[in-house]
Design a protein around this motif. Structure first.
Motif, PDB file in Angstrom:
ATOM      1  N   ASP A 117      -2.645 -10.133  -2.513  1.00  0.00           N
ATOM      2  CA  ASP A 117      -3.773  -9.797  -1.727  1.00  0.00           C
ATOM      3  C   ASP A 117      -3.188  -9.807  -0.233  1.00  0.00           C
ATOM      4  O   ASP A 117      -1.998  -9.982   0.039  1.00  0.00           O
ATOM      5  N   HIS A 130      -4.666   2.458 -11.651  1.00  0.00           N
ATOM      6  CA  HIS A 130      -5.235   2.937 -10.457  1.00  0.00           C
ATOM      7  C   HIS A 130      -4.473   2.763  -9.293  1.00  0.00           C
ATOM      8  O   HIS A 130      -3.957   1.508  -8.868  1.00  0.00           O
ATOM      9  N   SER A 151      -6.692  -5.813  -0.728  1.00  0.00           N
ATOM     10  CA  SER A 151      -7.097  -6.515   0.267  1.00  0.00           C
ATOM     11  C   SER A 151      -7.807  -7.663  -0.170  1.00  0.00           C
ATOM     12  O   SER A 151      -8.207  -8.088  -1.230  1.00  0.00           O
ATOM     13  N   THR A 209      -3.296  -0.840  -7.503  1.00  0.00           N
ATOM     14  CA  THR A 209      -2.343  -1.073  -6.420  1.00  0.00           C
ATOM     15  C   THR A 209      -2.859  -0.289  -5.263  1.00  0.00           C
ATOM     16  O   THR A 209      -3.759   0.684  -5.231  1.00  0.00           O
ATOM     17  N   GLU A 256      -5.739  -9.968   9.705  1.00  0.00           N
ATOM     18  CA  GLU A 256      -4.619  -8.865   9.454  1.00  0.00           C
ATOM     19  C   GLU A 256      -4.951  -7.754  10.027  1.00  0.00           C
ATOM     20  O   GLU A 256      -6.185  -6.974   9.552  1.00  0.00           O
TER      21      GLU A 256
HETATM   22  N1  LIG Z   1       0.314  -8.887  -1.473  1.00  0.00           N
HETATM   23  C1  LIG Z   1       0.933  -8.001  -2.016  1.00  0.00           C
HETATM   24  O1  LIG Z   1       1.881  -7.906  -2.390  1.00  0.00           O
HETATM   25  C2  LIG Z   1       0.487  -6.843  -1.226  1.00  0.00           C
HETATM   26  C3  LIG Z   1       1.042  -5.482  -1.229  1.00  0.00           C
HETATM   27  C4  LIG Z   1       0.557  -4.205  -0.525  1.00  0.00           C
HETATM   28  C5  LIG Z   1      -0.761  -4.440   0.220  1.00  0.00           C
HETATM   29  N2  LIG Z   1      -1.315  -5.662   0.244  1.00  0.00           N
HETATM   30  C6  LIG Z   1      -2.530  -5.645   1.015  1.00  0.00           C
HETATM   31  O2  LIG Z   1      -3.280  -4.617   0.846  1.00  0.00           O
HETATM   32  C7  LIG Z   1      -4.261  -4.407   1.856  1.00  0.00           C
HETATM   33  C8  LIG Z   1      -4.083  -2.857   2.355  1.00  0.00           C
HETATM   34  O3  LIG Z   1      -4.864  -2.054   1.356  1.00  0.00           O
HETATM   35  P1  LIG Z   1      -6.168  -1.523   1.707  1.00  0.00           P
HETATM   36  O4  LIG Z   1      -6.951  -2.124   2.865  1.00  0.00           O
HETATM   37  O5  LIG Z   1      -6.138  -0.330   1.299  1.00  0.00           O
HETATM   38  O6  LIG Z   1      -6.599  -2.269   0.112  1.00  0.00           O
HETATM   39  P2  LIG Z   1      -8.164  -2.097  -0.744  1.00  0.00           P
HETATM   40  O7  LIG Z   1      -8.236  -3.339  -1.258  1.00  0.00           O
HETATM   41  O8  LIG Z   1      -9.005  -1.419   0.008  1.00  0.00           O
HETATM   42  O9  LIG Z   1      -7.438  -1.161  -1.777  1.00  0.00           O
HETATM   43  C9  LIG Z   1      -6.552  -1.515  -2.832  1.00  0.00           C
HETATM   44  C10 LIG Z   1      -6.774  -0.808  -4.001  1.00  0.00           C
HETATM   45  O10 LIG Z   1      -7.928  -1.340  -4.672  1.00  0.00           O
HETATM   46  C11 LIG Z   1      -8.757  -0.067  -4.964  1.00  0.00           C
HETATM   47  N3  LIG Z   1     -10.048  -0.623  -4.762  1.00  0.00           N
HETATM   48  C12 LIG Z   1     -11.143  -0.636  -3.768  1.00  0.00           C
HETATM   49  N4  LIG Z   1     -12.286  -1.115  -4.149  1.00  0.00           N
HETATM   50  C13 LIG Z   1     -12.238  -1.565  -5.454  1.00  0.00           C
HETATM   51  C14 LIG Z   1     -12.946  -2.089  -6.118  1.00  0.00           C
HETATM   52  N5  LIG Z   1     -14.347  -2.517  -5.873  1.00  0.00           N
HETATM   53  N6  LIG Z   1     -12.733  -2.455  -7.713  1.00  0.00           N
HETATM   54  C15 LIG Z   1     -11.292  -1.844  -7.968  1.00  0.00           C
HETATM   55  N7  LIG Z   1     -10.421  -1.482  -7.195  1.00  0.00           N
HETATM   56  C16 LIG Z   1     -10.774  -1.121  -5.960  1.00  0.00           C
HETATM   57  C17 LIG Z   1      -8.532   1.054  -3.996  1.00  0.00           C
HETATM   58  O11 LIG Z   1      -8.479   2.232  -4.447  1.00  0.00           O
HETATM   59  C18 LIG Z   1      -7.031   0.694  -4.010  1.00  0.00           C
HETATM   60  O12 LIG Z   1      -6.253   1.186  -5.190  1.00  0.00           O
HETATM   61  C19 LIG Z   1      -3.545  -5.186   2.954  1.00  0.00           C
HETATM   62  O13 LIG Z   1      -4.623  -6.259   3.237  1.00  0.00           O
HETATM   63  C20 LIG Z   1      -2.436  -5.696   2.497  1.00  0.00           C
HETATM   64  O14 LIG Z   1      -1.787  -6.888   3.039  1.00  0.00           O
HETATM   65  C21 LIG Z   1      -0.853  -6.646  -0.631  1.00  0.00           C
END
Ligand SMILES: NC(=O)c1ccc[n+]([C@@H]2O[C@H](COP(=O)([O-])OP(=O)(O)OC[C@H]3O[C@@H](n4cnc5c(N)ncnc54)[C@H](O)[C@@H]3O)[C@@H](O)[C@H]2O)c1
Length: 542
Positions: free
Chosen positions: A290, A218, A271, A192, A428
């Motif tokens: 996502d 995580h 993301s 998350t 976004e």
């Molecule tokens: N659809 C939903 O319900 C929802 C809810 C909250 C946030 N979001 C989205 O999340 C994004 C914002 O967060 P962010 O940019 O920090 O996201 P991100 O994808 O960079 O990180 C999200 C999570 O993934 C982990 N992560 C990163 N690389 C990884 C990998 N290779 N393998 C496994 N885990 C990995 C990170 O440590 C973190 O815990 C925005 O795009 C937002 O719209 C979506």
């Protein structure tokens, strides 16, 4: 090597009065952590809290002081996490035929967790802890805590086994009956992001374990201390320590754990980039929540513009725009433009201030990156800054984070639809930023064309009490969580309805029995056929 620690550690922290009340499970005091007194986070694997060899610190988003020390788990230290997941059978820790007592156990654990969270000092504790790592207004942080508590209330007691309920269908002959069961996946991943440090991991973790799975959890390192506290609280109220593992640190390390451990399913919230990578690495065994590029269409019927402006401001700028459900683009019918909605929006946005965190740090976009995005949009013919577009002033937010005024850029609809602009306009920006546009009655098909071209289908709002208009928009769109009617919003999902994207077979959900069943269990049909074998049976070959 993971060094084991014990709960003795709490005594190392100079807790204030309210935190002393929590001292049986809380490991950090959100009111006391600072550069000179950093909090310490721990990994959990196989029921033991511990630390890897290296640690890293994260900066306080409001002043840059290194205020939390996190395990910096390295690739040569992941074996215990891999083995822990691999040890979980595919049939889970419980299922309708195995260890059904655990449905009762979780019913009791969740009830006690809700009771714990109803204590004012516990509500304050989580609210403050969320605010320290993801600065947002008290009302926003508290809402996250309250929604989590209400979710626990909803899924306590027998609701655990009701959620996992089976159904039976009569067979073709005596002794035959088919029963559809909700079966766990067994070993699962749960990842998350930073923006809801408590609500998202808490709701998904509870869904995972109540259905009989063991998750490796995580949470984004910037906020992972919060879910650790929630897990400690769950242990305090009776959840077995070995039922979930928890790993802080880099996403790439978690990626490797999952690739090696091969969980049967993984719920990823974050993301689109990482979602697609995990989907490839885990051979499609993922559920996704996502990116959100969330739209709102204001219909032709102008009504209570002050209320609508307030709701638009909340949707675009509360939590500094860092909600996946945040309003990213606003399609205004010309009647709303004539009614002066843009000015009202600008006035509302101008009320936001750092003092009460109604505007604050942006954790994944820097100030420069957000302003560069604005500049790129301004190159589109007819585009203009409607309001904002400047850095926040008079603060000590570190440069690694962003800080801009609530910002809106107007882009003409015909320009948005052009192929060369569409990708840029619909990027976004996870911060206090939105695009405004205008349409006339005749241009509604162009609005629908734009909505059709979007890739993300999370939240949406059709603000109108005109049923024909509303139906037209709803009938031609797919967003998983769509609000309709004059009070329609894009944000503020409570615990009483499904939240999640649609239009993709990998779409996950959160919050409701259906969401839990979809994400954390699969369908298994058991067809009992016990006889009797018909008298005078004669074999024929067909
Ligand atoms: N659809 C939903 O319900 C929802 C809810 C909250 C946030 N979001 C989205 O999340 C994004 C914002 O967060 P962010 O940019 O920090 O996201 P991100 O994808 O960079 O990180 C999200 C999570 O993934 C982990 N992560 C990163 N690389 C990884 C990998 N290779 N393998 C496994 N885990 C990995 C990170 O440590 C973190 O815990 C925005 O795009 C937002 O719209 C979506």
């Amino acid at each position: 090597m993971l060094a084991t620690t014990s709960r003795r550690l709490w005594s190392l922290h100079p807790f204030g009065q309210s935190q002393r009340l929590l001292s049986s499970w809380a490991s950090v005091d959100p009111s006391a952590i600072s550069g000179s007194n950093p909090g310490q986070a721990y990994n959990l694997v196989n029921g033991e809290w511990g630390l890897p060899a290296k640690s890293k610190t994260i900066p306080d988003p409001l002043n840059g002081e290194p205020f939390i020390k996190l395990p910096d788990t390295q690739l040569d230290e992941i074996d215990p996490f891999v083995q822990s997941l691999r040890a979980v059978p595919k049939s889970g820790l419980h299922n309708p035929l195995k260890n059904p007592e655990r449905y009762n156990m979780y019913g009791a654990v969740i009830a006690k967790a809700a009771e714990e969270m109803r204590k004012p000092e516990v509500e304050d504790y989580f609210t403050k802890l969320v605010q320290r790592v993801a600065p947002k207004h008290d009302a926003q942080a508290r809402a996250e805590v309250v929604v989590t508590r209400r979710f626990l209330e909803n899924f306590s007691g027998d609701q655990v086994r009701f959620t996992a309920r089976s159904f039976g269908v009569a067979g073709d002959h005596a002794g035959q009956m088919s029963t559809g069961h909700r079966w766990p996946y067994g070993p699962v991943g749960l990842i998350t992001p930073f923006n809801f440090p408590l609500e998202i991991p808490a709701l998904q973790l509870i869904g995972a374990v109540m259905m009989g799975n063991k998750p490796l959890v995580h949470v984004d390192h910037r906020v992972s201390i919060v879910a650790e506290a929630f897990l400690r609280m769950l242990h305090h109220v009776g959840m077995p320590m070995t039922d979930a593992d928890y790993v802080h640190g880099h996403g790439s390390v978690v990626n490797e754990i999952l690739v090696r451990a091969r969980p049967r399913s993984t719920l990823f919230t974050g993301s689109q980039r990482v979602a697609e990578k995990l989907c490839a690495d885990l051979h499609g065994k993922v559920f996704l929540e996502d990116a959100g590029f969330d739209w709102k269409v204001l219909g032709p019927d102008v009504f209570e513009p002050d209320y609508i402006a307030w709701q638009c401001d909340q949707d675009a700028y509360a939590c500094s725009g860092q909600k996946c459900s945040a309003q990213s683009i606003l399609f205004q019918h010309s009647n709303w433009v004539k009614a002066g909605l843009e000015e009202k929006l600008a006035q509302r946005a101008a009320q936001r201030k750092l003092d009460d965190l109604s505007i604050g740090p942006v954790l994944t976009w820097t100030t420069d990156a957000m302003l560069a995005h604005v500049d790129k949009l301004l190159k589109i013919p007819g585009a203009r800054v409607a309001f904002g577009g400047k850095p926040l002033e008079g603060h000590s937010i570190p440069d690694v984070y962003g800080a801009i005024q609530p910002t809106a850029v107007f882009v003409p609809l015909d320009q948005i639809l052009k192929d060369e602009n569409f990708g840029l306009v619909t990027t976004e920006v996870f911060g206090p930023f939105q695009v405004l546009t205008e349409y006339s009655d005749e241009q509604l098909p162009l609005v629908l064309e734009a909505l059709e071209k979007l890739e993300a289908h999370l939240t949406a709002a059709v603000v109108s009490n005109d049923p024909v208009f509303t139906q037209k928009v709803l009938a031609n769109t797919v967003n998983g969580t769509t609000y309709a009617g004059i009070r329609a919003r894009t944000t503020g999902a409570p615990q009483n309805h499904w939240f999640g994207p649609a239009g993709d077979p990998r779409s996950a959900g959160i919050g409701t029995p259906e969401a839990i069943r979809l994400v954390w269990s699969c369908h298994r049909e058991i067809i009992s056929d016990v006889g009797p074998i018909p008298q005078g049976f004669q074999a024929t070959t067909t």
